[in-house]
Design an enzyme around this catalytic site. Structure first.
Site, PDB file in Angstrom:
ATOM      1  N   GLN B 220      37.944  50.056  31.457  1.00 39.65           N
ATOM      2  CA  GLN B 220      38.647  49.405  30.360  1.00 39.65           C
ATOM      3  C   GLN B 220      38.131  49.879  29.001  1.00 39.65           C
ATOM      4  O   GLN B 220      38.673  49.513  27.974  1.00 39.65           O
ATOM      5  CB  GLN B 220      38.462  47.879  30.452  1.00 39.65           C
ATOM      6  CG  GLN B 220      39.035  47.269  31.728  1.00 39.65           C
ATOM      7  CD  GLN B 220      38.734  45.791  31.894  1.00 39.65           C
ATOM      8  OE1 GLN B 220      38.322  45.360  32.947  1.00 39.65           O
ATOM      9  NE2 GLN B 220      38.947  44.984  30.864  1.00 39.65           N
ATOM     10  N   ARG B 367      39.347  37.546  33.092  1.00 41.01           N
ATOM     11  CA  ARG B 367      40.505  37.459  32.208  1.00 41.01           C
ATOM     12  C   ARG B 367      40.271  36.439  31.092  1.00 41.01           C
ATOM     13  O   ARG B 367      41.089  35.540  30.882  1.00 41.01           O
ATOM     14  CB  ARG B 367      41.753  37.111  33.023  1.00 41.01           C
ATOM     15  CG  ARG B 367      43.037  37.362  32.261  1.00 41.01           C
ATOM     16  CD  ARG B 367      44.239  37.136  33.136  1.00 41.01           C
ATOM     17  NE  ARG B 367      45.454  37.379  32.387  1.00 41.01           N
ATOM     18  CZ  ARG B 367      46.613  37.724  32.929  1.00 41.01           C
ATOM     19  NH1 ARG B 367      46.714  37.871  34.231  1.00 41.01           N
ATOM     20  NH2 ARG B 367      47.658  37.920  32.184  1.00 41.01           N
ATOM     21  N   CYS B 368      39.121  36.532  30.410  1.00 43.28           N
ATOM     22  CA  CYS B 368      38.933  35.666  29.247  1.00 43.28           C
ATOM     23  C   CYS B 368      37.952  36.337  28.304  1.00 43.28           C
ATOM     24  O   CYS B 368      37.190  37.201  28.696  1.00 43.28           O
ATOM     25  CB  CYS B 368      38.433  34.287  29.633  1.00 43.28           C
ATOM     26  SG  CYS B 368      36.666  34.132  29.869  1.00 43.28           S
ATOM     27  N   GLU B 737      44.845  36.259  27.652  1.00 41.68           N
ATOM     28  CA  GLU B 737      43.914  35.436  28.411  1.00 41.68           C
ATOM     29  C   GLU B 737      44.025  33.944  28.123  1.00 41.68           C
ATOM     30  O   GLU B 737      43.364  33.143  28.790  1.00 41.68           O
ATOM     31  CB  GLU B 737      42.487  35.920  28.105  1.00 41.68           C
ATOM     32  CG  GLU B 737      42.304  37.389  28.463  1.00 41.68           C
ATOM     33  CD  GLU B 737      41.089  38.030  27.804  1.00 41.68           C
ATOM     34  OE1 GLU B 737      40.752  37.626  26.689  1.00 41.68           O
ATOM     35  OE2 GLU B 737      40.493  38.917  28.419  1.00 41.68           O
TER      36      GLU B 737
END
Lengths: 170, 784
Positions: B220, B367-368, B737
């Site tokens: 990423q 996912r945060c 998110e």
């Protein structure tokens, strides 16, 4: 790093192989494979059809789904030699020329994908359902799609695409 | 001249995704689809023990297998100074162990072979002689004086890693001492795993002639990895190229550098051939970075009338064997201090202590944004706990304590400056949409009949878009992000960005930003990213930072182009640039709509007919340093029904009102929220990673680690309010998110609400049928 004898790079596997004939996307293909080779690896590694994806290699995620005589199967759980003379459809064989299959088009229309990794499997799982039942109800759709994980969570839009193909408004 | 805004496809249009065409044809190019000539395959020998000495490694049988070229061990790497690598959090971690393993499934050796199956055969033939040691599994026991040391290599001979705190302790303690009412809960947010359907992997390819190392990697953050690679290996940075191809889901799990990447790179450098390493699903679940694992004790002080005053939080953070969390360097506990949430508090004090255990390292996001879910879950549970104690409605207590719309920018009790918000409006909208009053009446009727129905609210505030350079860096690299735009002579453009999509649709949304700013049709704009040889330097995509940082850079770069274009427009229209204005996606002479030029006309002139005082070309680059973070928010309401016979929780309705500021593509935002809600439901009801007392991990496949399927996913009812960020160039805040952060407490609060009349005040997630059934049994409420 330890290295074996100096000519190791030229050594190839001596495991016994079997010759098989598969009809892949309408074309007969002859392969020489080890008995333990999965259909998924035969498609991806030997035939360079990388649309089917390896997500778990143990039949738990559905990313490797292909059609075997029209039925959705996990190609990671099928051995290539089991598929002798059978007709296999991968995602690469679904579109004809530039014309997408209606299932593929419905995925675009309903934004039913995000990272795209599970998408070929999702499309083929739904295609298989529609081949045997052109007008499935919601329960049938959910059951047919339950074996295909989507971690991006596109499920509501995948179901919307399925409902539209089943002839119902989403 | 008028322009068809839909044909431009700029801000606010639900443009179909450019990515879809290749993904739907099976033409996406993910890491395992990459095959280079002469490529070798690597597979990894992993430890069966959580803690053990390695007495010996015998690779002779593996090396005797035809097709096996090499077996790499920790001693080999140690000789090259590569047995350890730095983490992002000022710690170091083993690439391969020299003499000791510290968690189950840790990499022990790597087998390199001509075929994937042979590499796996080779792994089975490597014989490792282990001497098991007592493992440290419980983080509380890890701090006891006689606990075995997880990391004897460190100077500090303790399993305690660090202490972090935020807020005003004295003021907080004082408010607690004087409080009319206090509530306290122990909240455990278990270890979970992002489990992207694509596992991690790489293809490392070292060119012995040029000395250049190219690594195709599921990352990423390709640029940050290139710099880390250069610092660790000593290879000059221009001789390293990281290419992040299509990524099959990231969610935070593809931020770290995993040992496999480094070993494969070493193997390629040694052999001079490309080496592919792809982990399997069990390796992914067992050894890759985990998320959460926070043991939280939270207290809230309030007045009897429900006015919240102070929050006090102590946390034990289980980091596993290395502190390899993916946080900005100055934030060992991430942005956990956002824990005061959407509420006015006079004071807060938050403490976190990091601890080593014999488990895999991590502390990445699920996912945060960094530790924001942990914070939001805590405050949203505590508000409900307070409401329950005061026998007040949880919606009313929230309305009473919200930061008011006119209070922004708002300085929180832990020091964050919230950019904008309108919390009462979002909750009001959610309550109306779901008919909150009607649901409460229905609940009362059902409860009278013995039926179990619960309503749960979450009114969360996120903190995303890291971040401003004065505070945010990763290993010293400031957390700006970037965009480079080149407009071609015939009016199309290429846009390169420093962030990396993993399903968010950047190739579409970033093109829309440029389309909006330059008036070029979105279909004529190509977006590229992920190749460090061509993309401008950026810190990558995680923590909902792409739109707040690189999105801002894209708008600013486009505006630089528009500034130059204005001069060209004046030249073409034979007036002073001061007499030209940008109206409806083209330049016109002020007040004279008939005299205008399009950006396409201008692009051609930039290469064919430019004035002597302007250089040729039409391009710009921007490195955007955000002045502040952004603070998306939302109001979620969840309705659950509980089966008294099985303990099964069924989400009947879920209304999600999100506010992410101005929206680029409503269709994509809707998909992001759907996905976030599903990934929020997952740990609330299904997912957890647990270990037995020997450190054996108990969920190493998807039959034990339960990802939601289409069957479990309810109909998400989404809606929005729009409160633009005042400091972002186009008022956006980031959205990927929000729902993962906001959903878990809404679900947990709903279940507790359904059981509150039994005296239940808290349930740790995941709230499994068995957990609920046991409670029903205890209270005689189960149906036989």
């Amino acid at each position: 790093m330890s290295s074996p004898s100096s000519n190791a790079a030229s050594v190839s596997t001596s495991a016994s192989t079997t010759t098989i004939h598969l009809t892949v996307n309408g074309r007969t293909r002859t392969l020489s494979v080890e008995p333990r080779r999965t259909l998924l690896d035969a498609l991806r590694e030997d035939l360079h059809l990388t649309g089917a994806k390896p997500g778990c290699n143990m039949g738990q995620c559905g990313a490797c789904t292909v059609l075997l005589d029209g039925e959705a199967v996990y190609s990671c759980l099928a051995l290539a030699i089991e598929c002798q003379h059978q007709a296999i459809t991968t995602i690469e064989g679904l579109a004809h020329d530039d014309q997408l299959d209606p299932v593929q088009q419905a995925f675009i229309d309903h934004d039913a994908l995000q990272c795209g990794f599970c998408t070929p499997g999702q499309v083929l799982a739904l295609k298989s359902l529609l081949l045997r039942d052109p007008h499935p109800d919601d329960d049938a759709i959910e059951r047919a799609m339950a074996g295909n994980l989507c971690r991006c969570g596109a499920y509501p839009k995948i179901l919307a695409a399925a409902r539209s193909l089943a002839g119902r408004a989403s | 001249m008028t322009t068809d805004a839909a044909a431009i496809g700029g801000m606010g249009h639900s443009v179909k995704r450019k990515e879809d065409a290749r993904f739907l044809r099976g033409k996406g190019r993910y890491i395992d689809d990459i095959k280079l000539p002469g490529m070798l395959y690597m597979d990894i020998v992993r430890s069966p023990y959580a803690h053990a000495n390695i007495k010996s490694i015998d690779a002779s049988k593996a090396l005797a297998l035809p097709g096996v070229l090499a077996v790499i061990t920790g001693k080999d790497l140690d000789a090259a100074g590569l047995a350890w690598m730095p983490t992002l959090m000022s710690d170091k971690q083993m690439v391969l162990p020299v003499d000791r393993v510290v968690y189950q499934a840790q990499e022990v050796a790597a087998v390199v072979a001509t075929e994937r199956y042979i590499a796996a055969d080779g792994v089975a033939l490597v014989e490792v002689d282990y001497e098991p040691l007592p493992p440290v599994i419980d983080p509380f026991k890890a701090l006891e004086p006689d606990a075995p040391l997880v990391r004897p290599d460190r100077e500090a001979q303790t399993n305690h890693i660090w202490h972090w705190e935020s807020g005003d302790k004295a003021r907080t303690d004082q408010l607690f001492n004087e409080a009319e009412v206090t509530v306290k809960e122990h909240i455990y947010l278990p270890r979970i795993h992002v489990s992207s359907i694509e596992t991690c992997g790489c293809v490392a390819s070292f060119d012995k002639v040029s000395g250049k190392l190219t690594v195709y990697m599921t990352t990423q953050a390709p640029h940050a990895i290139r710099t880390v690679y250069s610092l660790v290996t000593g290879i000059q940075e221009h001789k390293i190229r990281i290419v992040s191809p299509d990524i099959g889901g990231g969610f935070g799990g593809k931020v770290p550098v995993y040992p496999g990447y480094v070993i494969a790179s070493v193997a390629s450098i040694q052999t001079g051939l490309p080496v592919k390493w792809i982990e399997d699903r069990s390796e992914n679940l067992q050894a890759d970075s985990f998320a959460r694992d926070y043991h939280i004790t939270a207290e809230l002080a309030a007045k009897n009338d429900g006015t919240m005053q102070a929050l006090r939080v102590k946390t034990l953070a289980d980091h596993g064997a290395f502190d390899a969390a993916a946080n900005p360097s100055k934030f060992p506990a991430g942005l956990f201090s956002i824990i005061t949430g959407s509420y006015r508090l006079d004071a807060a004090h938050v403490e976190v202590d990091g601890v080593y255990t014999n488990k895999p390292s991590g502390g990445v996001a699920y996912r945060c944004s960094f530790r924001v879910t942990e914070a939001v879950h805590t405050i949203e549970r505590m508000v409900d706990t307070l409401a329950q104690k005061l026998q007040r409605d949880p919606a009313a207590v929230r309305m009473q304590n919200f930061i008011q719309p006119d209070a922004f920018p708002y300085k929180s009790a832990t020091g964050w400056e919230y950019d904008s918000g309108n919390y009462p409006a979002a909750l009001q909208k959610a309550m109306e949409k779901i008919d909150y009053a009607g649901l409460r009446r229905e609940q009362a009727e059902k409860r009278a009949r013995g039926e179990l129905m619960g309503i749960g609210i979450s009114t969360f505030t996120e903190i995303v878009g890291a971040g401003p350079s004065h505070t945010f860096d990763i290993l010293g690299i400031k957390m700006f992000d970037s965009c480079e735009i080149r407009v071609h002579p015939t009016g199309s453009a290429i846009v390169r960005i420093g962030v990396q999509t993993q399903g968010q649709g950047h190739e579409t949304t970033f093109a829309q930003i440029v389309a909006e700013e330059l008036g070029l049709p979105v279909e004529n704009i190509t977006v590229e990213h992920g190749d460090t040889d061509t993309a401008p330097y950026g810190l990558g995509t995680y923590a909902s930072r792409s739109t707040p940082t690189a999105g801002a850079a894209t708008a600013v770069a486009a505006r630089k182009i528009r500034d130059k274009a204005k001069k060209l427009a004046g030249h073409l229209l034979e007036v002073s640039p001061d007499d030209v204005e940008w109206v409806d996606y083209h330049f016109q002479v002020k007040g004279v709509p008939g005299r205008s030029v399009t950006m396409k006309d201008i692009a051609f002139a930039a290469y064919t007919n430019f004035p002597p005082d302007l250089e040729a070309g039409l391009e710009a680059v921007d490195y955007y340093d955000p002045p502040n973070l952004t603070f998306p928010f939302g109001a979620y309401i969840c309705v659950v029904d509980i089966d008294r016979g099985t303990g099964m929780v069924k989400i009947r309705r879920f209304v999600a009102v999100d506010d992410c500021g101005n929206i680029i593509n409503p269709m994509i935002v809707d998909g992001q929220i759907h996905g976030g809600l599903t990934m929020g439901m997952a740990p609330a009801l299904f997912e957890a990673i647990t270990y037995d007392e020997n450190g054996n991990m108990q969920q190493s496949n998807f039959m034990d680690y339960l990802l939601p399927t289409a069957m479990e996913t309810p109909v998400w009812e989404t809606d929005k309010t729009t409160t633009p960020s005042p400091h972002h160039p186009f008022g956006a805040k980031g959205v990927g998110e929000s729902a993962t952060v906001g959903a878990p407490p809404a679900i947990a609060n709903a279940v507790v609400d359904a059981l509150s009349h039994l005296g239940v005040t808290h349930l740790d997630i995941p709230i499994t049928p068995w957990k609920v059934y046991q409670i029903l049994q205890e209270h005689g409420a189960a149906e036989s």
